[in-house]
Scaffold this active site. Structure first.
Site, PDB file in Angstrom:
ATOM      1  N   THR A 239       2.310  -0.605  -8.932  1.00 49.03           N
ATOM      2  CA  THR A 239       2.515   0.657  -9.638  1.00 49.03           C
ATOM      3  C   THR A 239       3.576   0.484 -10.704  1.00 49.03           C
ATOM      4  O   THR A 239       4.368  -0.461 -10.672  1.00 49.03           O
ATOM      5  CB  THR A 239       2.995   1.765  -8.686  1.00 49.03           C
ATOM      6  OG1 THR A 239       4.366   1.521  -8.338  1.00 49.03           O
ATOM      7  CG2 THR A 239       2.144   1.848  -7.444  1.00 49.03           C
ATOM      8  N   ASP A 240       3.633   1.417 -11.628  1.00 46.97           N
ATOM      9  CA  ASP A 240       4.813   1.529 -12.471  1.00 46.97           C
ATOM     10  C   ASP A 240       5.924   2.163 -11.623  1.00 46.97           C
ATOM     11  O   ASP A 240       5.710   2.612 -10.498  1.00 46.97           O
ATOM     12  CB  ASP A 240       4.511   2.363 -13.726  1.00 46.97           C
ATOM     13  CG  ASP A 240       5.412   1.976 -14.890  1.00 46.97           C
ATOM     14  OD1 ASP A 240       6.537   1.481 -14.649  1.00 46.97           O
ATOM     15  OD2 ASP A 240       5.003   2.172 -16.048  1.00 46.97           O
ATOM     16  N   TYR A 241       7.100   2.219 -12.182  1.00 42.68           N
ATOM     17  CA  TYR A 241       8.313   2.620 -11.458  1.00 42.68           C
ATOM     18  C   TYR A 241       8.163   4.017 -10.849  1.00 42.68           C
ATOM     19  O   TYR A 241       8.052   5.002 -11.569  1.00 42.68           O
ATOM     20  CB  TYR A 241       9.487   2.582 -12.444  1.00 42.68           C
ATOM     21  CG  TYR A 241      10.852   2.544 -11.841  1.00 42.68           C
ATOM     22  CD1 TYR A 241      11.500   1.332 -11.643  1.00 42.68           C
ATOM     23  CD2 TYR A 241      11.517   3.710 -11.478  1.00 42.68           C
ATOM     24  CE1 TYR A 241      12.777   1.274 -11.108  1.00 42.68           C
ATOM     25  CE2 TYR A 241      12.789   3.663 -10.942  1.00 42.68           C
ATOM     26  CZ  TYR A 241      13.416   2.450 -10.758  1.00 42.68           C
ATOM     27  OH  TYR A 241      14.682   2.402 -10.220  1.00 42.68           O
TER      28      TYR A 241
END
Length: 767
Positions: free
Chosen positions: A288-290
């Site tokens: 995932t992104d952050y």
């Protein structure tokens, strides 16, 4: 006899080629078998919590870690973390040592945003794309991988391949502009540069293609905002660069923040499983992104437990900094929301990535202090950064041959970016001013030589707008080494100083634009003009009636209608990187004749956005006479500077297009030729661009689409025939059934110096 001999040679070559391919296939199959056996054996020894740890990317408490603490190593020793970040050699070594104290001693993936260089910084990716040179782009990624891998990094969150048609979005600086075909070529070059031909080599790093998918189409150009588009637009305009990167062998992908069909990408099973895994056959892992999993709660999809299960079931394999997988999946397993097979799938893909990187053979494969000392900011790397930066710059205007400058006389270099260093690096760099070898002032002194006198003045603040200034003093900006200098002088006092130092100068170079904090993530702008404080300075300089050269340092296309009408010469330098000051001077003095071409349209006004070259026709195309056609009352439809635009210090003339045939059938090949002539008095490169239009099809098609280009160097007066080969692959598109194919009919062919300045021909092609 000669023909028999030739046939024998051909037969031998075919046999050898077949043997090589077969050996390669068998070797690859054997390696896959060995990897499967190793990973399966390891997983048989792992507890549930150790498996969840492998799919957990965490840097601990980021604020605490930046302050020197955070408890990261204890979590690693417990097997609760499978991947983390790091920039300094010591921090990365400490993390890997902690992993070797865990029960199973599974090494860590060490990831970092190596976006356009590690310590030697290259132009921002948007600038890199304007080189129209995949060899140089690949070289920049290869050097970045060499430096990052010596420092302990084995995984980069790059390339960003998001197509964007909205320059208000700050992250256009990280991508390759608006064109899907060119974006795909850049994506492949970056993957090759990062990963090389063997990920287990200690000087390669694993790429992570982001942001999957469609992040560049955020509404209103506002970061993290909603995306809403149909599948035809997705597949024809936004998805091709991602697919190209995966086809090139990218080892991982990163999910985007936005929704797709009203479902966040991080929880979108159609995207992550049906498209990515089943249709495209991607076999790497997805991170995932952050905190993207956590943010699905804000999208309205449930609490952290619910959205963590949703993400895993959708096809996400690693949770970045959200603690959702490590904190909730055991409970979800117990209540049947997820299965052990779901967890095992994700864990296995992460372990396979570590195997491919050679980390199980040597956890310290990417930690080589002696190599780091030799590689980081190596002279040959800085030389490459200077070359690539010069190639990235785009000459937008050059009235009365204001440029190139002469290496004599007095030059006033004025503006808030004239002596800046950190701002030349642009967004997404973890280094400070020590990675910049020259400001623009220093570069002009270095290249100009002893016969050039250089004087300088700040002249203005980056901005005096209190709202904008507030956004430029964030902790993130300070962490990136970008500072807003406090000024005790008034705006007028700074302008007066600039006028005074310029009073007896032969030419004024105004270095204006954006600070590094004004583009990149979370740096969207509603007004993308040059800030008023800088424009006031420019107006004052123009009143001196001296020749003025505007050098733009920025991370996005800007609205510079007024500047283009009033300033005689404009050079778009982007954020050019470590050697940016010297590279700008190389171009200003003509040591390098600029050949860069825009890969993203410059609008006249934000009111035109989104504006891009490969648009569809409307039912009422523009007509200057007929009011009731698609147009504005107050400005022209066409942009200020179109896709593919860029000037040179010489001039080029295009002959008419010559086709080898105008009617084709089946899998024939079309050859299209133009004669290119250098009609100026300097040697120079020209990017010859080929576009194709499909005016009659089963769905409405763009007026033209880039399909190829050639970068040609010509001496003064030299002519060259430039020939393109066109095949049916160049005619394909996704139709209303999402089948990728071409259709019989008439086609338009365009060759020229930009998307708006082309020669035109046509042909008919039937199946």
């Amino acid at each position: 006899m000669r023909k028999i001999a030739q046939k024998r040679v051909a037969h031998i070559l075919k046999t050898v080629l077949f043997s090589v391919l077969l050996l390669s296939f068998l070797t690859g199959a054997a390696q896959d078998t060995e990897m499967d056996k190793f990973v399966d054996d390891l997983m048989s020894k792992m507890t549930l919590q150790e498996k969840l740890g492998q799919i957990n990317l965490s840097s601990g408490n980021v604020g605490a870690i930046l302050a020197g603490g955070g408890g990261l190593e204890e979590s690693i020793k417990k097997g609760e973390i499978g991947a983390t970040g790091g920039f300094t050699f010591g921090a990365i070594k400490g993390s890997q040592e902690a992993a070797q104290e865990s029960r199973l001693k599974i090494p860590l993936l060490i990831g970092l945003d190596v976006i356009h260089g590690h310590t030697t910084i290259f132009p921002i990716p948007l600038g890199l794309s304007c080189t129209w040179n995949t060899q140089l782009i690949e070289k920049s990624a290869r050097i970045a991988a060499t430096e990052a891998s010596a420092s302990g990094v084995c995984w980069t969150y790059s390339p960003m391949v998001d197509i964007s048609r909205d320059p208000r979005w700050g992250r256009v600086s990280e991508g390759s502009g608006e064109d899907p075909w060119w974006g795909a070529q850049v994506a492949k070059a970056m993957i090759r540069g990062y990963q090389g031909d063997d990920l287990s080599k200690s000087n390669t790093i694993m790429a992570c293609v982001k942001h999957f998918a469609l992040y560049g189409a955020a509404e209103a150009g506002r970061d993290y905002n909603t995306v809403d588009m149909g599948h035809l637009t997705m597949f024809n305009h936004y998805l091709p660069p991602y697919k190209a990167a995966f086809d090139e062998g990218a080892g991982s992908a990163m999910s985007s923040f936005n929704v797709i069909d009203n479902v966040p990408a991080t929880g979108n099973k159609w995207l992550m499983t049906e498209v990515l895994r089943n249709q495209w056959e991607f076999d790497g892992f997805v991170v995932t992104d952050y905190t993207a999993i956590n943010e699905m709660t804000n999208h309205g999809l449930g609490d952290l437990k619910a959205v963590s299960a949703l993400a895993l079931k959708a096809g996400i394999d690693m949770d970045m900094q959200g603690d959702g997988f490590i904190g909730t999946l055991e409970e979800s397993l117990n209540d049947g929301s997820v299965t052990m097979a779901d967890i095992d799938r994700a864990c296995k893909l992460v372990l396979e990535a570590k195997y491919k990187l050679g980390l199980f053979d040597n956890p310290y494969n990417y930690l080589d202090e002696s190599r780091a000392a030799k590689e980081l900011l190596a002279p040959e790397h800085l030389a490459a950064a200077r070359e690539i930066a010069a190639h990235s710059m785009v000459l937008l205007k050059n009235e009365n041959q204001t440029l190139p400058l002469r290496k004599e006389g007095k030059i006033a270099v004025v503006g808030p970016l004239a002596t800046a260093k950190a701002d030349l690096l642009g967004a997404w760099v973890m280094v400070r001013e020590e990675s910049v070898i020259s400001s623009v002032v220093e570069g002009i002194k270095n290249v100009g030589g002893e016969n050039v006198e250089v004087v300088t003045a700040k002249g203005a603040n980056i901005t005096d707008d209190p709202y904008l200034k507030q956004g430029l003093v964030s902790p993130y900006a300070a962490y990136m080494g970008v500072k807003m200098e406090e000024e005790t002088r008034t705006a007028q006092e700074m302008i007066d100083e600039a006028l005074e130092v310029s009073s007896d100068a032969d030419v004024i170079v105004a270095v204006l634009g954006e600070s590094a904090a004004m583009s990149g993530e979370a740096s969207s702008r509603a007004d993308i003009s040059i800030p008023e404080s800088q424009r006031d300075l420019l107006k004052a300089l123009l009143k001196t009636e001296k020749p003025v050269v505007l050098v733009l340092v920025n991370g996005r296309p800007l609205t510079i209608q007024w500047e283009s009408e009033n300033v005689p010469a404009i050079l778009e330098a982007w954020a050019p990187g470590s050697a940016g000051g010297n590279a700008i001077a190389d171009v200003l003095f003509g040591d390098y004749n600029p050949a860069g071409k825009l890969t993203m349209t410059f609008p006249r006004s934000v009111g035109q956005i989104p504006v891009y070259y490969n648009s569809l026709n409307t039912g009422r195309p523009f007509d200057a006479v007929n009011k009731f056609t698609s147009k504005y009352l107050d400005i022209p439809n066409d942009p200020l500077f179109p896709f593919g635009y860029g000037l040179s210090y010489t001039t080029f003339e295009y002959g008419d297009i010559r086709l080898n045939k105008t009617a084709l059938n089946g899998e024939e090949k079309l050859l299209a030729t133009v004669t290119l002539t250098n009609t100026g008095d300097k040697a120079g490169e020209e990017v010859v661009q080929l576009y194709i239009g499909d005016p009659v099809a089963s769905i409405s098609r763009p007026v033209k689409e880039l399909k190829n280009f050639q970068k040609v160097m010509l001496q003064p007066g030299e002519k060259k025939d430039v020939t393109f080969e066109v095949t049916t692959e160049d005619l394909k598109f996704y139709n209303s059934d999402l089948n990728y194919d071409w259709e019989s009919g008439e086609f338009k062919l365009f060759i020229g110096t930009s998307s708006a300045d082309v020669k035109t021909s046509s042909f008919v092609w039937n199946k």
